[in-house]
Write an enzyme that holds these catalytic residues in place. Sequence first.
Site, PDB file in Angstrom:
ATOM      1  CB  SER A 212      53.279 -39.986 -59.869  1.00  0.00           C
ATOM      2  OG  SER A 212      53.980 -39.511 -58.745  1.00  0.00           O
TER       3      SER A 212
ATOM      4  CD  GLU B 137      52.181 -60.220 -66.556  1.00  0.00           C
ATOM      5  OE1 GLU B 137      52.106 -60.954 -67.559  1.00  0.00           O
ATOM      6  OE2 GLU B 137      52.198 -58.975 -66.626  1.00  0.00           O
ATOM      7  CB  SER B 138      50.163 -57.048 -60.185  1.00  0.00           C
ATOM      8  OG  SER B 138      49.366 -56.447 -59.194  1.00  0.00           O
TER       9      SER B 138
ATOM     10  CG  HIS C 146      55.818 -42.350 -56.912  1.00  0.00           C
ATOM     11  ND1 HIS C 146      54.604 -41.791 -57.241  1.00  0.00           N
ATOM     12  CD2 HIS C 146      55.545 -43.593 -56.458  1.00  0.00           C
ATOM     13  CE1 HIS C 146      53.637 -42.662 -56.993  1.00  0.00           C
ATOM     14  NE2 HIS C 146      54.191 -43.762 -56.512  1.00  0.00           N
TER      15      HIS C 146
ATOM     16  CB  CYS D  56      49.818 -62.565 -59.827  1.00  0.00           C
ATOM     17  SG  CYS D  56      50.149 -62.918 -61.559  1.00  0.00           S
TER      18      CYS D  56
END
Length: 121
Positions: A56, A63-64, A69, A84
């Site tokens: 993970s 931008e975020s 996973h 974003c």
Amino acid sequence: MEKSLGYQTTVDFYDCDDTIIDSVTTIENILVKAAEIMNLSIVNTTIHEFSPIGISGVIVIKESHIAIHTWPEHKYVALDFFTCNKSFDLDEGITWIQNQFKSKRIEKNSSQRGFLDTIQQ
């Protein structure tokens, strides 16, 4: 399309090469290169290897984020991108990732989050 604060794209990769998706170094290298392909700016990377298998991780981008996973025992990877704005074309990077994972099939979904008309100002 209604104005929102974020855009989420989820990608399910099926029938992946199980050895590739169970290597922390390989996963990190693939995601970093994909971020470059998509013109996303990396801030920080955290990738964790589980015992006995599975990975993970999150790549924080200006931008975020990109989150991953892996389930090597099922040859499956869940990947999500949160940005974003919609100015980022993720398709080239997603195709590149699919080729790196040797995934035979993907499912991609996109949604908006944080609708401005429902946020109190």
